[in-house]
Design an enzyme around this catalytic site. Structure first.
Site, PDB file in Angstrom:
ATOM      1  N   HIS A 111       0.854  -1.190   0.000  1.00 21.85           N
ATOM      2  CA  HIS A 111       0.000   0.000   0.000  1.00 21.85           C
ATOM      3  C   HIS A 111       0.885   1.232   0.000  1.00 21.85           C
ATOM      4  O   HIS A 111       1.940   1.246   0.644  1.00 21.85           O
ATOM      5  CB  HIS A 111      -0.912   0.005   1.233  1.00 21.85           C
ATOM      6  N   ASP A 135      -7.926  -5.571   0.236  1.00 21.64           N
ATOM      7  CA  ASP A 135      -8.406  -6.453  -0.832  1.00 21.64           C
ATOM      8  C   ASP A 135      -7.982  -7.907  -0.643  1.00 21.64           C
ATOM      9  O   ASP A 135      -8.436  -8.772  -1.392  1.00 21.64           O
ATOM     10  CB  ASP A 135      -7.881  -5.955  -2.188  1.00 21.64           C
TER      11      ASP A 135
HETATM   12  N1  CMC Z   1       4.026  -7.744  -4.597  1.00 22.75           N
HETATM   13  C1  CMC Z   1       5.384  -7.732  -4.727  1.00 22.75           C
HETATM   14  N2  CMC Z   1       6.143  -6.631  -4.600  1.00 22.75           N
HETATM   15  C2  CMC Z   1       5.513  -5.485  -4.316  1.00 22.75           C
HETATM   16  C3  CMC Z   1       4.120  -5.417  -4.137  1.00 22.75           C
HETATM   17  C4  CMC Z   1       3.371  -6.605  -4.305  1.00 22.75           C
HETATM   18  N3  CMC Z   1       2.040  -6.609  -4.160  1.00 22.75           N
HETATM   19  N4  CMC Z   1       3.763  -4.152  -3.859  1.00 22.75           N
HETATM   20  C5  CMC Z   1       4.903  -3.433  -3.858  1.00 22.75           C
HETATM   21  N5  CMC Z   1       5.958  -4.226  -4.123  1.00 22.75           N
HETATM   22  C6  CMC Z   1       7.375  -3.854  -4.160  1.00 22.75           C
HETATM   23  C7  CMC Z   1       7.688  -3.032  -5.409  1.00 22.75           C
HETATM   24  O1  CMC Z   1       8.085  -3.877  -6.455  1.00 22.75           O
HETATM   25  C8  CMC Z   1       8.813  -2.157  -4.897  1.00 22.75           C
HETATM   26  O2  CMC Z   1       9.991  -2.921  -4.843  1.00 22.75           O
HETATM   27  P1  CMC Z   1      11.409  -2.215  -5.214  1.00 22.75           P
HETATM   28  O3  CMC Z   1      11.552  -1.068  -4.260  1.00 22.75           O
HETATM   29  O4  CMC Z   1      12.418  -3.298  -5.010  1.00 22.75           O
HETATM   30  O5  CMC Z   1      11.292  -1.786  -6.644  1.00 22.75           O
HETATM   31  C9  CMC Z   1       8.411  -1.843  -3.461  1.00 22.75           C
HETATM   32  O6  CMC Z   1       7.606  -2.965  -3.056  1.00 22.75           O
HETATM   33  C10 CMC Z   1       7.637  -0.561  -3.289  1.00 22.75           C
HETATM   34  O7  CMC Z   1       6.467  -0.655  -4.095  1.00 22.75           O
HETATM   35  P2  CMC Z   1       5.889   0.534  -4.962  1.00 22.75           P
HETATM   36  O8  CMC Z   1       5.342  -0.015  -6.243  1.00 22.75           O
HETATM   37  O9  CMC Z   1       6.877   1.656  -5.066  1.00 22.75           O
HETATM   38  O10 CMC Z   1       4.696   1.022  -4.031  1.00 22.75           O
HETATM   39  P3  CMC Z   1       3.525   1.976  -4.438  1.00 22.75           P
HETATM   40  O11 CMC Z   1       3.157   2.730  -3.228  1.00 22.75           O
HETATM   41  O12 CMC Z   1       3.865   2.787  -5.646  1.00 22.75           O
HETATM   42  O13 CMC Z   1       2.336   0.978  -4.872  1.00 22.75           O
HETATM   43  C11 CMC Z   1       0.521  -0.532  -4.719  1.00 22.75           C
HETATM   44  C12 CMC Z   1       1.329   0.565  -4.029  1.00 22.75           C
HETATM   45  C13 CMC Z   1      -0.736  -0.813  -3.902  1.00 22.75           C
HETATM   46  C14 CMC Z   1       0.079  -0.072  -6.118  1.00 22.75           C
HETATM   47  C15 CMC Z   1       1.396  -1.814  -4.831  1.00 22.75           C
HETATM   48  O14 CMC Z   1       1.780  -2.224  -3.541  1.00 22.75           O
HETATM   49  C16 CMC Z   1       0.678  -2.942  -5.552  1.00 22.75           C
HETATM   50  O15 CMC Z   1       0.668  -2.971  -6.777  1.00 22.75           O
HETATM   51  N6  CMC Z   1       0.051  -3.894  -4.778  1.00 22.75           N
HETATM   52  C17 CMC Z   1      -0.710  -4.976  -5.395  1.00 22.75           C
HETATM   53  C18 CMC Z   1      -2.072  -4.461  -5.836  1.00 22.75           C
HETATM   54  C19 CMC Z   1      -3.009  -4.233  -4.676  1.00 22.75           C
HETATM   55  O16 CMC Z   1      -3.181  -5.069  -3.814  1.00 22.75           O
HETATM   56  N7  CMC Z   1      -3.700  -3.061  -4.691  1.00 22.75           N
HETATM   57  C20 CMC Z   1      -4.689  -2.711  -3.685  1.00 22.75           C
HETATM   58  C21 CMC Z   1      -4.257  -1.549  -2.838  1.00 22.75           C
HETATM   59  S1  CMC Z   1      -5.269  -1.356  -1.340  1.00 22.75           S
HETATM   60  C22 CMC Z   1      -6.872  -1.004  -1.860  1.00 22.75           C
HETATM   61  C23 CMC Z   1      -6.989   0.251  -2.614  1.00 22.75           C
HETATM   62  O17 CMC Z   1      -6.793   1.325  -2.067  1.00 22.75           O
HETATM   63  O18 CMC Z   1      -7.308   0.164  -3.799  1.00 22.75           O
END
Ligand code: CMC
Length: 460
Positions: free
Chosen positions: A329, A386
C-alpha cells in the site's frame, strides 16, 4: 419540487472549509545555487504537515517533480485520517474499528458527508429520503439491457451511471446546493439498484425492483439474489457482514479514485460525471480491481498444483506479471487496519454461511509465508483491504467480476464527501499539475513535405 423534506434539506453540519494560510507562520527556506526562496509551513491537526510551495515557480522558476504524488499533499481535508505507520484509520475522528462494529452504512455515509454523526431524527429522515429514491428511471434499465451479457460489471456500472445523469438533468448543477443534495441522495439510493440490475442482466434474469420496506443492504441483497420463481430469505449474517465490509470501504482519504473524483470535480463537472471517473479509476488492479485479482491469484495457485512457497518465489524473482495481489500500500507500512477486520470476519462468515473454501487456507498460508519473508519485511508489504474480501464475497455468492463493483458501492459516500468538500470550498482551484518537459526542442516541419501532404480529402 424536491422530494427532500424542508427541515432536512441542508444539514448545518457540512464539510469544513480549507483554511487560508496566515502570513505569520514559520517558514521553510530553500537554498538553490542562484536563488533562495521561503515557504510557509502548514501544520496538520495530526500527522505530517506540509510546506506550502504554491509560489515556488514564481520565486525560483522551478516546479516540484513528484511522480505518483508520493510526497505531495494535493489538498487539506477534514474527512479521513490515516497513520500508515501505526495502521490507524479514522473517519471524522472515529476509529474504523468502532464504526465497523457499532454503526451502519448510511450512518457512516452521513458522517462522512456532513461531518458529524446524525441525530436519530436526522438519520431517520436521511434513511427515508434514500428509500424514496431506490427506484431508477426505466431508461437506465433499458440501457442496461442493451449491454452484452458478459460485459465487465465495472464497465456496466460506469455506463449506467452516465445514463442516470442523462435521465436526471435536474441534479447536475454543481453550484446549486439543492441539486447537490438531490445528486447525493440519488446516487446513494440508486447505485445498488443499478448494480443488481446489471447482475441480473448478466445472468439473463428479470430485474428485481427495489423494496422501500427493506433497509439499504437488505434491499441490495434482495435485488441481487431473489428471483421471480422463489422466495428469498435474507440471511442476517450475510446482511451484517456485507454492511461491515461496505463501512470499511467508505473512505480512504486521497486514494487514486477519490483524487480522480476531486480532479474532475475541480473543473466544475457535475457530481455524477465525477463519480463515473472515480469508478473507472477504481477498476484498475493496482486499486479496487485488486480484490478480483486476488481471487484469480488464489485460484491460479490452487489449480497450478505448485506450493504457495513457489508462488512467493516467483513474486520475489519478479517474474513478469506475477505480483502478490492484495499486498502492499502507498500509505500503510504496517497491517492495513481494514485487512485485519476483514480477516477476522472471513472465518466467521464462512462458518456462519456453512461454506468451506480452501482458498481461505491458501490465503492464510500466503500471508504467513510473505510476512516472514525478508523481501516483504524489507519493503514493509502487508495485506491490504483487498486480500481477504474476495474470499468473503465469493462465499456470499457474488461472482468474481462483481467484487470491484462492491468496492465502488462502499466507496461512493467517500467520493461524494470529497467532491462536496472540494466544490463547496470557494478557494478551490482547478487541479492542473505542471510538468518537466523532456521532448524535442522547437523544430520546423520538413520543407520536403510541404505541399505533398495536404489535408486528406474523403474519396466520395
Ligand atoms: N508484490 C510484490 N512486490 C511489491 C508489491 C506486491 N504486491 N507491492 C509493492 N511491491 C514492491 C515493489 O516492487 C517495490 O519494490 P522495489 O523497491 O524493489 O522496486 C516496493 O515494493 C515498493 O512498491 P511501490 O510499487 O513503489 O509502491 P507503491 O506505493 O507505488 O504501490 C501498490 C502501491 C498498492 C500499487 C502496490 O503495492 C501494488 O501494486 N500492490 C498490489 C495491488 C493491490 O493489492 N492493490 C490494492 C491496494 S489497497 C486497496 C486500494 O486502495 O485500492
Amino acid at each position: 419540487m424536491s422530494d427532500v423534506p424542508e427541515q432536512t434539506r441542508f444539514p448545518t453540519l457540512d464539510t469544513t472549509p480549507i483554511p487560508v494560510i496566515p502570513d505569520n507562520v514559520p517558514k521553510a527556506v530553500l537554498e538553490l545555487p542562484d536563488n533562495q526562496a521561503e515557504f510557509p509551513l502548514v501544520e496538520a491537526v495530526e500527522g505530517p504537515g506540509a510546506i506550502a510551495i504554491a509560489s515556488l515557480n514564481k520565486q525560483t522558476g522551478r516546479n516540484i517533480l513528484d511522480p505518483g504524488f508520493v510526497n505531495t499533499a494535493a489538498t487539506s481535508s477534514s474527512i479521513t485520517f490515516i497513520d500508515g505507520v501505526k495502521g490507524v484509520l479514522r473517519y471524522r475522528g472515529y476509529p474504523i474499528e468502532q464504526l465497523a462494529t457499532s454503526s451502519n452504512f448510511l450512518e457512516v455515509a452521513w458522517l462522512l458527508i456532513y461531518g458529524e454523526l446524525p441525530t436519530e431524527r436526522e438519520f431517520e429522515a436521511f434513511d427515508q429520503r434514500v428509500r424514496a429514491k431506490y427506484l431508477v428511471h426505466e431508461g437506465v434499465l433499458t440501457y442496461i439491457q442493451t449491454l452484452p451479457r458478459d460485459v465487465h460489471p465495472m464497465v456496466a456500472l460506469a455506463g449506467a451511471l452516465s445514463t442516470l445523469a442523462a435521465y436526471n438533468p435536474h441534479i447536475l448543477n454543481p453550484l446549486d446546493p439543492q441539486q447537490v443534495e438531490d445528486a447525493t441522495i440519488t446516487l446513494i439510493a440508486q447505485m445498488p439498484t443499478i448494480i443488481a440490475a446489471t447482475y441480473k442482466h448478466s445472468i439473463g434474469q428479470a430485474f428485481i425492483y427495489p423494496l422501500r420496506e427493506l433497509s439499504y443492504v437488505d434491499n441490495f441483497l434482495n435485488m441481487m439474489f431473489s428471483d421471480k420463481a422463489s422466495e428469498y430469505t435474507i440471511e442476517p449474517v450475510l446482511s451484517k457482514s456485507l454492511e461491515r465490509l461496505l463501512i470499511l470501504h467508505e473512505d480512504h482519504e486521497q486514494n487514486a479514485s477519490t483524487s480522480t473524483v476531486r480532479n474532475v470535480g475541480s473543473t466544475h463537472a457535475d457530481m455524477v460525471a465525477s463519480i463515473v471517473a472515480g469508478v473507472t479509476a477504481l477498476s484498475g488492479p493496482r486499486h479496487g480491481g485488486a480484490n478480483e485479482a486476488v481471487l484469480a491469484m488464489l485460484e491460479d495457485i490452487r489449480s497450478s498444483g505448485d506450493s504457495v512457497q513457489s508462488f512467493v518465489n516467483r513474486v520475489k524473482n519478479r517474474e513478469e506479471g506475477v505480483n502478490l495481489m492484495g499486498f502492499g500500500h502507498r500509505v500503510y507500512k504496517n497491517y492495513d487496519p481494514r485487512a485485519r477486520l476483514v480477516k477476522e470476519s472471513a472465518h466467521d462468515v464462512l462458518e456462519a454461511l456453512g461454506v468451506q473454501d480452501d482458498l481461505l487456507d491458501i490465503a492464510g498460508e500466503l500471508e504467513a509465508i510473505a510476512l516472514a519473508d525478508e523481501y516483504f519485511i524489507e519493503r514493509r508489504l502487508y495485506p491490504n483491504v483487498d486480500f481477504y474480501t474476495g474470499v468473503i464475497y465469493k462465499a456470499m455468492g457474488f461472482p468474481t467480476g462483481m467484487f470491484t463493483v462492491l468496492f465502488a458501492l462502499g466507496r461512493l459516500p467517500g467520493w461524494i464527501a470529497h467532491w462536496r468538500e472540494l466544490v463547496q470550498d470557494p478557494t478551490t482551484k482547478i487541479l492542473r499539475p505542471q510538468q518537466v518537459y523532456t521532448g524535442s526542442l522547437e523544430r520546423d516541419y520538413p520543407a520536403k513535405f510541404v505541399g505533398i501532404r495536404p489535408i486528406r480529402r474523403s474519396r466520395r
